[in-house]
Design a protein around this motif. Structure first.
Motif, short mmCIF file in Angstrom:
data_model
loop_
_atom_site.label_atom_id
_atom_site.label_comp_id
_atom_site.label_asym_id
_atom_site.label_seq_id
_atom_site.Cartn_x
_atom_site.Cartn_y
_atom_site.Cartn_z
N ASN A 4 0.84 -0.88 -0.10
CA ASN A 4 -0.04 0.09 0.50
C ASN A 4 0.68 1.37 -0.12
N ASP A 5 2.26 1.11 0.02
CA ASP A 5 3.07 2.19 -0.67
C ASP A 5 2.87 3.13 -1.23
N PRO A 6 2.73 4.66 -1.41
CA PRO A 6 2.80 5.59 -2.06
C PRO A 6 3.55 5.09 -3.24
N ILE A 7 3.35 5.31 -4.84
CA ILE A 7 4.08 4.85 -6.03
C ILE A 7 5.21 6.47 -6.36
N TYR A 8 6.21 6.63 -6.71
CA TYR A 8 6.61 7.94 -6.90
C TYR A 8 7.70 7.91 -8.00
N LYS A 9 7.25 8.60 -8.68
CA LYS A 9 8.33 9.01 -10.38
C LYS A 9 8.66 10.25 -10.30
N LEU A 10 9.45 10.50 -10.11
CA LEU A 10 10.30 11.39 -10.49
C LEU A 10 10.83 12.20 -12.13
N VAL A 11 10.42 12.99 -12.42
CA VAL A 11 10.84 12.88 -14.28
C VAL A 11 11.83 14.16 -13.91
N TYR A 12 12.76 14.10 -15.20
CA TYR A 12 13.63 15.02 -15.54
C TYR A 12 14.90 14.69 -16.10
N PHE A 13 14.87 15.78 -17.11
CA PHE A 13 16.88 15.42 -17.97
C PHE A 13 17.41 14.45 -16.93
N ASP A 14 18.71 13.99 -17.19
CA ASP A 14 19.71 13.39 -17.25
C ASP A 14 21.01 13.99 -16.67
N LEU A 15 20.34 14.98 -15.79
CA LEU A 15 21.00 15.95 -14.70
C LEU A 15 20.79 16.06 -13.58
N TYR A 33 11.79 5.47 -5.47
CA TYR A 33 10.89 5.54 -6.65
C TYR A 33 11.26 5.28 -7.63
N GLU A 34 10.88 5.71 -8.89
CA GLU A 34 10.92 5.26 -10.15
C GLU A 34 12.10 7.01 -10.54
N ASP A 35 13.12 6.61 -11.20
CA ASP A 35 14.05 8.25 -11.17
C ASP A 35 14.02 8.02 -13.11
N HIS A 36 13.21 8.95 -13.87
CA HIS A 36 12.86 8.10 -14.67
C HIS A 36 13.89 9.30 -15.63
N ARG A 37 14.67 9.61 -16.59
CA ARG A 37 15.25 10.43 -16.75
C ARG A 37 14.82 10.72 -18.77
N ILE A 38 14.91 12.22 -18.49
CA ILE A 38 14.40 12.85 -20.13
C ILE A 38 15.24 12.56 -21.06
#
Length: 211
Positions: A4-15, A33-38
């Protein structure tokens, strides 16, 4: 992660840039969390789908939060890094706002300048003169916090302002390694924050990027 933990996804550049404070908050809080890099080349095609046509943004169980400071403030409140009461939270917010003053006071202009000669001139002006007024102010605030014997900026332990400021100091040192030579409290503070459990491990393993 519990069911039941929150699902986190952070979206940013590869910086590191405007995404690094949130990443270090997650690291310190030991929250997955998911460290999503655009990729830069993909950004124009994704911009219109973001809340403010900017990065970073944070997804929390499908809800989307834009603007880097709003993201960090949200996470800090969840993970007890925002300050113990309203007064401490206001002091934390003021210090974070002052980081923006430091960036807008010449640092961003230097970074964005493409003309080599103008860029060198802006760098010399900023690091030889402008930045020292800001650093003196930070040093004064740190020294004034008797609750932590000048170890942290607000209260007796770390807040997200400490993380945010330490990251800024690291960015300044990346450009001018001796910039903190006259500011022993700031230099020690940066080292202290970078050695906090979770943050230390993140710094060691994070992707190597230009900034």
């Amino acid at each position: 992660m519990a069911r039941n933990d929150p699902i986190y996804k952070l979206v940013y550049f590869d910086l590191r840039g405007l995404g690094e404070t949130a990443r270090q908050i997650f690291a310190y809080a030991a929250v997955e969390y998911e460290d999503h890099r655009i990729k830069r080349e993909d950004w124009p095609y994704q911009k219109d789908a973001t809340p403010f046509r900017t990065l970073p943004y944070l997804e929390v169980d499908g809800e989307v939060i834009g603007q880097s400071n709003a993201i960090c403030r949200f996470l800090a409140r969840r993970f007890n890094l925002a300050g113990r009461d309203d007064l401490e939270q206001a002091r934390v917010d003021a210090l974070v706002d002052y980081v923006n003053d430091v960036r807008n006071g010449g640092l961003i202009g230097w970074f964005r300048e493409e003309d080599k000669e103008k860029k060198e001139k802006l760098k010399a002006e900023y690091f030889n003169k402008t930045v020292h007024g800001y650093l003196e102010t930070f040093e004064k605030h740190l020294k004034a916090n008797t609750d932590s014997n000048a170890e942290y900026f607000v209260g007796s332990g770390p807040t997200w302002a400490d993380i945010h400021i330490a990251i800024l100091m690291g960015m300044l040192q990346d450009v001018e390694p001796t910039v903190l030579a006259k500011y022993p409290l700031l230099k020690a503070h940066k080292a202290r924050v970078e050695n906090l459990k979770g943050i230390k491990e993140w710094i060691q393993k994070r992707p190597k990027t230009a900034m």
